[in-house]
Design a protein around this motif. Structure first.
Motif, mmCIF file in Angstrom:
data_model
loop_
_atom_site.group_PDB
_atom_site.id
_atom_site.type_symbol
_atom_site.label_atom_id
_atom_site.label_comp_id
_atom_site.label_asym_id
_atom_site.label_seq_id
_atom_site.Cartn_x
_atom_site.Cartn_y
_atom_site.Cartn_z
ATOM 1 N N ASP A 1 5.708 -3.585 8.617
ATOM 2 C CA ASP A 1 6.456 -2.328 8.605
ATOM 3 C C ASP A 1 5.605 -1.059 8.491
ATOM 4 N N PRO A 2 4.608 -0.890 9.373
ATOM 5 C CA PRO A 2 3.846 0.363 9.312
ATOM 6 C C PRO A 2 4.710 1.545 9.739
ATOM 7 N N GLN A 3 4.546 2.668 9.054
ATOM 8 C CA GLN A 3 5.244 3.887 9.449
ATOM 9 C C GLN A 3 4.732 4.294 10.834
ATOM 10 N N PRO A 4 5.547 5.029 11.594
ATOM 11 C CA PRO A 4 5.169 5.353 12.980
ATOM 12 C C PRO A 4 3.790 5.988 13.127
ATOM 13 N N GLN A 5 3.431 6.897 12.242
ATOM 14 C CA GLN A 5 2.133 7.563 12.364
ATOM 15 C C GLN A 5 0.977 6.606 12.082
ATOM 16 N N VAL A 6 1.174 5.664 11.186
ATOM 17 C CA VAL A 6 0.138 4.670 10.889
ATOM 18 C C VAL A 6 0.046 3.667 12.035
ATOM 19 N N LEU B 1 0.843 -1.189 0.000
ATOM 20 C CA LEU B 1 0.000 0.000 0.000
ATOM 21 C C LEU B 1 0.879 1.241 0.000
ATOM 22 N N HIS B 2 0.591 2.179 -0.912
ATOM 23 C CA HIS B 2 1.374 3.409 -1.049
ATOM 24 C C HIS B 2 0.450 4.622 -0.970
ATOM 25 N N GLY B 3 0.868 5.633 -0.236
ATOM 26 C CA GLY B 3 0.125 6.895 -0.207
ATOM 27 C C GLY B 3 -0.804 7.010 0.974
ATOM 28 N N ARG B 4 -2.058 7.343 0.675
ATOM 29 C CA ARG B 4 -3.062 7.589 1.700
ATOM 30 C C ARG B 4 -4.256 6.664 1.504
ATOM 31 N N LEU B 5 -4.642 5.984 2.575
ATOM 32 C CA LEU B 5 -5.848 5.163 2.556
ATOM 33 C C LEU B 5 -6.874 5.907 3.407
ATOM 34 N N ASP B 6 -7.732 6.650 2.719
ATOM 35 C CA ASP B 6 -8.660 7.540 3.422
ATOM 36 C C ASP B 6 -10.022 7.542 2.735
ATOM 37 N N ALA B 7 -10.864 8.510 3.084
ATOM 38 C CA ALA B 7 -12.226 8.566 2.557
ATOM 39 C C ALA B 7 -12.262 8.721 1.038
ATOM 40 N N GLN B 8 -11.234 9.296 0.445
ATOM 41 C CA GLN B 8 -11.188 9.462 -0.999
ATOM 42 C C GLN B 8 -10.658 8.225 -1.730
ATOM 43 N N THR B 9 -9.942 7.344 -1.044
ATOM 44 C CA THR B 9 -9.268 6.238 -1.732
ATOM 45 C C THR B 9 -9.725 4.842 -1.302
ATOM 46 N N PHE B 10 -10.449 4.734 -0.200
ATOM 47 C CA PHE B 10 -10.778 3.402 0.309
ATOM 48 C C PHE B 10 -11.650 2.592 -0.643
ATOM 49 N N ASN B 11 -12.518 3.253 -1.430
ATOM 50 C CA ASN B 11 -13.372 2.514 -2.365
ATOM 51 C C ASN B 11 -12.543 1.780 -3.415
ATOM 52 N N TYR C 1 -0.618 7.602 5.446
ATOM 53 C CA TYR C 1 -1.762 8.075 6.225
ATOM 54 C C TYR C 1 -2.873 7.046 6.123
ATOM 55 N N ILE C 2 -3.594 6.838 7.233
ATOM 56 C CA ILE C 2 -4.780 5.986 7.223
ATOM 57 C C ILE C 2 -5.869 6.660 8.046
ATOM 58 N N SER C 3 -7.077 6.675 7.498
ATOM 59 C CA SER C 3 -8.221 7.248 8.210
ATOM 60 C C SER C 3 -9.112 6.125 8.710
ATOM 61 N N SER C 4 -10.224 6.495 9.335
ATOM 62 C CA SER C 4 -11.155 5.473 9.816
ATOM 63 C C SER C 4 -11.714 4.659 8.652
ATOM 64 N N ALA C 5 -11.854 5.253 7.480
ATOM 65 C CA ALA C 5 -12.321 4.510 6.306
ATOM 66 C C ALA C 5 -11.298 3.440 5.928
ATOM 67 N N LEU D 1 -9.136 2.071 8.005
ATOM 68 C CA LEU D 1 -9.190 1.060 9.063
ATOM 69 C C LEU D 1 -10.336 0.078 8.825
ATOM 70 N N ARG D 2 -11.459 0.608 8.379
ATOM 71 C CA ARG D 2 -12.623 -0.235 8.090
ATOM 72 C C ARG D 2 -12.289 -1.227 6.975
ATOM 73 N N SER D 3 -11.593 -0.756 5.952
ATOM 74 C CA SER D 3 -11.209 -1.641 4.843
ATOM 75 C C SER D 3 -10.305 -2.771 5.326
ATOM 76 N N ILE D 4 -9.343 -2.447 6.165
ATOM 77 C CA ILE D 4 -8.438 -3.471 6.687
ATOM 78 C C ILE D 4 -9.191 -4.423 7.612
ATOM 79 N N ALA D 5 -10.126 -3.903 8.390
ATOM 80 C CA ALA D 5 -10.936 -4.763 9.262
ATOM 81 C C ALA D 5 -11.765 -5.737 8.419
ATOM 82 N N MET D 6 -12.255 -5.290 7.272
ATOM 83 C CA MET D 6 -13.025 -6.178 6.400
ATOM 84 C C MET D 6 -12.146 -7.300 5.834
ATOM 85 N N ILE D 7 -10.899 -6.965 5.497
ATOM 86 C CA ILE D 7 -9.965 -7.991 5.014
ATOM 87 C C ILE D 7 -9.720 -9.013 6.113
ATOM 88 N N ARG D 8 -9.432 -8.531 7.317
ATOM 89 C CA ARG D 8 -9.172 -9.434 8.443
ATOM 90 C C ARG D 8 -10.372 -10.350 8.692
#
Length: 131
Positions: free
Chosen positions: A84-89, A19-29, A57-61, A63-70
């Motif tokens: 290897d998540p970056q510290p902020q993630v 995963l590269h970049g931002r996983l957020d409300a604009q990209t989770f779909n 960057y990861i937003s609640s959207a 997180l929801r996507s990753i929870a669905m995978i799990r």
């Protein structure tokens, strides 16, 4: 920044998603749609490794996507591991307790040692790969 996804299948039982970049409300779909194609190709009992080294960057959207995978992988007797998540993630995962710490790995070597150990437990054989 946008979101990009690269898929790599090390074996039929293990697929790594980079995963590269931002996983957020604009990209989770886009991510969720890609998972509709990727997850069915992983056999029951398989493993999805999410390489988060380039996820900024990861937003609640997200997180929801990753929870669905799990949830999907668990329902099929499989696993989802984070690499290897970056510290902020990682901080986001720590705050919301979204992923058990034993499923988060600092690097590929640590992940391979874990996978080797798990396989040895199943086979009872000390001769499984030297990761």
């Amino acid at each position: 920044m946008t979101f990009n996804l690269k898929t790599e299948s090390e074996s039929p039982e293990r697929t790594t998603l980079h995963l590269h970049g931002r996983l957020d409300a604009q990209t989770f779909n886009d991510f969720d749609r890609a998972m509709l194609d990727v997850l069915p190709r992983i056999p029951d009992g398989g493993t999805v490794v999410l390489d988060l080294s380039a996820l900024e960057y990861i937003s609640s959207a997200g997180l929801r996507s990753i929870a669905m995978i799990r949830k999907s992988m668990r329902a099929r007797g499989g696993h989802t591991l984070l690499l290897d998540p970056q510290p902020q993630v990682r901080k986001v995962f720590d705050i919301v307790k979204a992923v058990p710490l034993q499923e988060v790995f600092a690097n590929t070597q640590e992940l391979d040692r874990y996978l080797d150990h798990m396989q040895r437990q199943v086979t009872g054989d000390g001769s499984v790969g030297n990761a």
